[in-house]
Design a protein around this motif. Structure first.
Motif, short mmCIF file in Angstrom:
data_model
loop_
_atom_site.label_atom_id
_atom_site.label_comp_id
_atom_site.label_asym_id
_atom_site.label_seq_id
_atom_site.Cartn_x
_atom_site.Cartn_y
_atom_site.Cartn_z
N MET A 214 -13.26 -3.96 -7.42
CA MET A 214 -13.94 -3.16 -6.39
C MET A 214 -12.99 -2.82 -5.26
N THR A 215 -12.24 -3.80 -4.80
CA THR A 215 -11.32 -3.58 -3.68
C THR A 215 -10.25 -2.56 -4.04
N HIS A 216 -9.72 -2.65 -5.24
CA HIS A 216 -8.67 -1.71 -5.64
C HIS A 216 -9.24 -0.33 -5.95
N THR A 217 -10.48 -0.27 -6.36
CA THR A 217 -11.15 1.02 -6.52
C THR A 217 -11.31 1.67 -5.14
N VAL A 218 -11.71 0.89 -4.16
CA VAL A 218 -11.81 1.39 -2.78
C VAL A 218 -10.44 1.84 -2.29
N PHE A 219 -9.38 1.11 -2.65
CA PHE A 219 -8.03 1.54 -2.28
C PHE A 219 -7.75 2.93 -2.88
N GLY A 220 -8.15 3.15 -4.13
CA GLY A 220 -7.97 4.46 -4.76
C GLY A 220 -8.73 5.55 -4.01
N ILE A 221 -9.95 5.25 -3.62
CA ILE A 221 -10.72 6.21 -2.81
C ILE A 221 -9.99 6.46 -1.50
N ALA B 95 -6.06 9.70 -7.69
CA ALA B 95 -6.09 8.64 -6.68
C ALA B 95 -6.97 7.48 -7.15
N LEU B 96 -8.13 7.80 -7.68
CA LEU B 96 -9.03 6.75 -8.16
C LEU B 96 -8.39 5.97 -9.30
N LEU B 97 -7.77 6.67 -10.24
CA LEU B 97 -7.10 6.01 -11.36
C LEU B 97 -5.98 5.10 -10.86
N MET B 98 -5.21 5.57 -9.89
CA MET B 98 -4.14 4.75 -9.33
C MET B 98 -4.71 3.49 -8.70
N GLY B 99 -5.79 3.63 -7.96
CA GLY B 99 -6.42 2.47 -7.35
C GLY B 99 -6.83 1.43 -8.38
N VAL B 100 -7.45 1.89 -9.45
CA VAL B 100 -7.90 0.98 -10.49
C VAL B 100 -6.70 0.31 -11.17
N VAL B 101 -5.66 1.08 -11.43
CA VAL B 101 -4.47 0.53 -12.09
C VAL B 101 -3.78 -0.53 -11.22
N THR B 102 -3.84 -0.36 -9.90
CA THR B 102 -3.17 -1.32 -9.02
C THR B 102 -3.77 -2.72 -9.08
N VAL B 103 -4.95 -2.87 -9.66
CA VAL B 103 -5.54 -4.20 -9.78
C VAL B 103 -4.69 -5.09 -10.70
N ALA B 104 -3.80 -4.48 -11.47
CA ALA B 104 -2.89 -5.26 -12.31
C ALA B 104 -1.99 -6.16 -11.45
N ALA B 105 -1.64 -5.72 -10.25
CA ALA B 105 -0.75 -6.53 -9.39
C ALA B 105 -1.36 -7.89 -9.04
N PRO B 106 -2.58 -7.93 -8.51
CA PRO B 106 -3.12 -9.26 -8.25
C PRO B 106 -3.43 -10.03 -9.54
N PHE B 107 -3.92 -9.36 -10.56
CA PHE B 107 -4.27 -10.04 -11.80
C PHE B 107 -3.06 -10.68 -12.48
N LEU B 108 -1.94 -9.96 -12.50
CA LEU B 108 -0.79 -10.40 -13.30
C LEU B 108 0.36 -11.01 -12.49
N ILE B 109 0.36 -10.78 -11.18
CA ILE B 109 1.47 -11.28 -10.37
C ILE B 109 0.98 -12.26 -9.29
N MET B 110 0.12 -11.78 -8.42
CA MET B 110 -0.25 -12.60 -7.26
C MET B 110 -1.13 -13.79 -7.63
N GLY C 281 0.82 -1.21 0.00
CA GLY C 281 0.00 0.00 0.00
C GLY C 281 0.85 1.26 0.00
N VAL C 282 1.91 1.26 0.80
CA VAL C 282 2.84 2.40 0.85
C VAL C 282 3.56 2.55 -0.49
N LEU C 283 3.99 1.44 -1.07
CA LEU C 283 4.67 1.51 -2.38
C LEU C 283 3.75 2.08 -3.46
N PHE C 284 2.49 1.65 -3.46
CA PHE C 284 1.55 2.21 -4.44
C PHE C 284 1.34 3.71 -4.22
N ALA C 285 1.28 4.13 -2.96
CA ALA C 285 1.16 5.56 -2.67
C ALA C 285 2.40 6.31 -3.14
N ALA C 286 3.57 5.71 -2.96
CA ALA C 286 4.82 6.33 -3.42
C ALA C 286 4.83 6.46 -4.94
#
Length: 165
Positions: free
Chosen positions: A145-152, A105-120, A81-86
Protein backbone atom coordinates in the motif's frame (compact mmCIF):
# COMPACT_ATOMS: atom_id res chain seq x y z
CA UNK A 1 18.49 23.75 -20.39
CA UNK A 2 21.02 20.94 -20.49
CA UNK A 3 19.30 17.53 -20.47
CA UNK A 4 21.47 16.21 -17.65
CA UNK A 5 20.64 19.16 -15.42
CA UNK A 6 16.96 18.87 -16.31
CA UNK A 7 17.01 15.14 -15.56
CA UNK A 8 18.51 15.69 -12.11
CA UNK A 9 16.20 18.62 -11.32
CA UNK A 10 13.09 16.67 -12.33
CA UNK A 11 14.22 13.54 -10.47
CA UNK A 12 14.72 15.62 -7.31
CA UNK A 13 11.39 17.44 -7.60
CA UNK A 14 9.40 14.31 -8.45
CA UNK A 15 11.20 12.08 -5.96
CA UNK A 16 10.90 14.53 -3.07
CA UNK A 17 7.27 15.21 -3.95
CA UNK A 18 6.40 11.51 -4.11
CA UNK A 19 8.19 10.85 -0.84
CA UNK A 20 6.21 13.66 0.82
CA UNK A 21 2.99 12.03 -0.43
CA UNK A 22 4.17 8.73 1.06
CA UNK A 23 4.93 10.45 4.37
CA UNK A 24 1.50 12.11 4.40
CA UNK A 25 -0.01 8.65 3.89
CA UNK A 26 1.88 7.42 6.98
CA UNK A 27 0.57 10.37 9.00
CA UNK A 28 -2.97 9.63 7.80
CA UNK A 29 -2.69 5.96 8.80
CA UNK A 30 -1.36 6.89 12.22
CA UNK A 31 -3.92 9.60 12.98
CA UNK A 32 -7.01 7.95 11.53
CA UNK A 33 -6.34 4.25 12.15
CA UNK A 34 -3.60 4.36 14.85
CA UNK A 35 -1.29 2.40 12.55
CA UNK A 36 2.30 3.42 13.29
CA UNK A 37 5.01 3.25 10.67
CA UNK A 38 8.42 1.69 11.35
CA UNK A 39 10.41 4.89 12.00
CA UNK A 40 13.23 5.91 9.73
CA UNK A 41 15.67 5.91 12.65
CA UNK A 42 15.74 2.13 12.12
CA UNK A 43 16.89 2.69 8.54
CA UNK A 44 19.55 5.06 9.89
CA UNK A 45 20.67 2.46 12.44
CA UNK A 46 20.94 -0.16 9.69
CA UNK A 47 22.88 2.13 7.34
CA UNK A 48 25.16 3.37 10.14
CA UNK A 49 26.15 -0.21 10.96
CA UNK A 50 27.32 -0.92 7.41
CA UNK A 51 30.76 0.77 7.56
CA UNK A 52 31.71 -1.68 10.31
CA UNK A 53 30.69 -4.59 8.07
CA UNK A 54 27.28 -5.30 9.64
CA UNK A 55 24.77 -5.57 6.77
CA UNK A 56 22.29 -7.92 8.43
CA UNK A 57 20.88 -7.92 11.94
CA UNK A 58 19.09 -10.61 13.88
CA UNK A 59 16.58 -7.92 14.84
CA UNK A 60 17.39 -4.27 14.15
CA UNK A 61 14.94 -3.20 16.84
CA UNK A 62 17.18 -4.83 19.46
CA UNK A 63 20.38 -3.27 18.10
CA UNK A 64 21.87 -0.39 20.05
CA UNK A 65 20.80 3.06 18.86
CA UNK A 66 23.34 4.99 16.81
CA UNK A 67 23.99 8.73 17.18
CA UNK A 68 22.25 10.59 14.36
CA UNK A 69 20.28 7.55 13.20
CA UNK A 70 17.12 9.61 12.77
CA UNK A 71 18.79 12.14 10.48
CA UNK A 72 20.57 9.36 8.58
CA UNK A 73 17.33 7.44 8.11
CA UNK A 74 15.23 10.41 7.01
CA UNK A 75 17.94 11.57 4.60
CA UNK A 76 18.21 8.08 3.12
CA UNK A 77 14.40 7.91 2.80
CA UNK A 78 14.36 11.04 0.62
CA UNK A 79 17.49 10.10 -1.34
CA UNK A 80 15.92 6.73 -2.15
CA UNK A 81 12.74 8.49 -3.30
CA UNK A 82 14.82 10.64 -5.66
CA UNK A 83 16.70 7.57 -6.94
CA UNK A 84 13.42 5.78 -7.68
CA UNK A 85 12.18 8.87 -9.54
CA UNK A 86 15.44 8.94 -11.51
CA UNK A 87 14.99 5.27 -12.45
CA UNK A 88 11.46 6.02 -13.63
CA UNK A 89 12.71 8.94 -15.74
CA UNK A 90 15.56 6.83 -17.14
CA UNK A 91 13.03 4.21 -18.24
CA UNK A 92 10.23 6.41 -19.60
CA UNK A 93 12.27 9.47 -20.60
CA UNK A 94 12.12 13.16 -19.75
CA UNK A 95 9.12 13.58 -22.04
CA UNK A 96 7.01 11.75 -19.46
CA UNK A 97 7.82 14.41 -16.84
CA UNK A 98 6.52 17.08 -19.21
CA UNK A 99 3.29 15.18 -19.93
CA UNK A 100 2.88 12.65 -17.10
CA UNK A 101 0.62 9.65 -17.38
CA UNK A 102 -0.61 7.67 -14.42
CA UNK A 103 0.27 4.06 -15.25
CA UNK A 104 4.09 4.28 -15.47
CA UNK A 105 4.20 6.06 -12.11
CA UNK A 106 1.85 3.58 -10.45
CA UNK A 107 3.78 0.63 -11.87
CA UNK A 108 7.06 2.11 -10.63
CA UNK A 109 5.60 2.55 -7.17
CA UNK A 110 4.47 -1.06 -7.03
CA UNK A 111 7.82 -2.32 -8.33
CA UNK A 112 9.71 -0.37 -5.66
CA UNK A 113 8.21 -2.62 -2.98
CA UNK A 114 10.94 -5.07 -4.01
CA UNK A 115 13.47 -2.89 -2.12
CA UNK A 116 12.01 -3.41 1.35
CA UNK A 117 10.98 -7.01 0.61
CA UNK A 118 14.36 -8.14 -0.73
CA UNK A 119 16.90 -5.75 0.81
CA UNK A 120 15.74 -3.82 3.85
CA UNK A 121 13.54 -6.32 5.67
CA UNK A 122 16.11 -9.13 5.39
CA UNK A 123 18.81 -6.68 6.51
CA UNK A 124 16.72 -5.71 9.51
CA UNK A 125 16.35 -9.38 10.46
CA UNK A 126 12.69 -9.42 9.47
CA UNK A 127 13.18 -12.01 6.68
CA UNK A 128 12.40 -11.78 2.97
CA UNK A 129 9.09 -9.94 2.56
CA UNK A 130 8.72 -9.71 6.35
CA UNK A 131 8.53 -13.49 6.66
CA UNK A 132 9.99 -13.46 10.19
CA UNK A 133 7.63 -10.83 11.59
CA UNK A 134 4.65 -11.71 13.81
CA UNK A 135 2.18 -10.78 11.04
CA UNK A 136 3.94 -11.11 7.67
CA UNK A 137 0.79 -10.77 5.56
CA UNK A 138 -0.13 -7.52 7.30
CA UNK A 139 3.42 -6.19 6.88
CA UNK A 140 3.40 -7.12 3.18
CA UNK A 141 0.05 -5.45 2.56
CA UNK A 142 1.19 -2.29 4.36
CA UNK A 143 4.41 -2.19 2.34
CA UNK A 144 2.53 -2.69 -0.92
CA UNK A 145 0.00 0.00 0.00
CA UNK A 146 2.74 2.45 0.95
CA UNK A 147 4.68 1.87 -2.26
CA UNK A 148 1.50 2.13 -4.31
CA UNK A 149 0.92 5.52 -2.65
CA UNK A 150 4.52 6.40 -3.55
CA UNK A 151 3.65 5.61 -7.19
CA UNK A 152 0.60 7.86 -6.99
CA UNK A 153 2.92 10.47 -5.50
CA UNK A 154 5.27 10.14 -8.46
CA UNK A 155 2.39 10.99 -10.77
CA UNK A 156 1.10 13.85 -8.62
CA UNK A 157 4.56 15.36 -8.21
CA UNK A 158 5.18 15.11 -11.94
CA UNK A 159 1.84 16.80 -12.62
CA UNK A 160 2.62 19.60 -10.15
CA UNK A 161 6.12 20.20 -11.53
CA UNK A 162 5.67 19.55 -15.25
CA UNK A 163 5.69 23.23 -16.15
CA UNK A 164 8.40 24.30 -13.72
CA UNK A 165 11.30 23.65 -16.07
Amino acid sequence: MDQGVEFVARAVMIGVGATIVMDLWAVFLKRVFSIPSLGYQVVGRWLASMPSGKFRHDNILKAAPVPGEGAIGWTAHYVIGVLFAAILLAIVGLGWAKAPTFHPALLMGVVTVAAPFLIMQPGFGFGVAASKTPAPTTARIRSLMTHTVFGIGLYLAAMLTKGVI
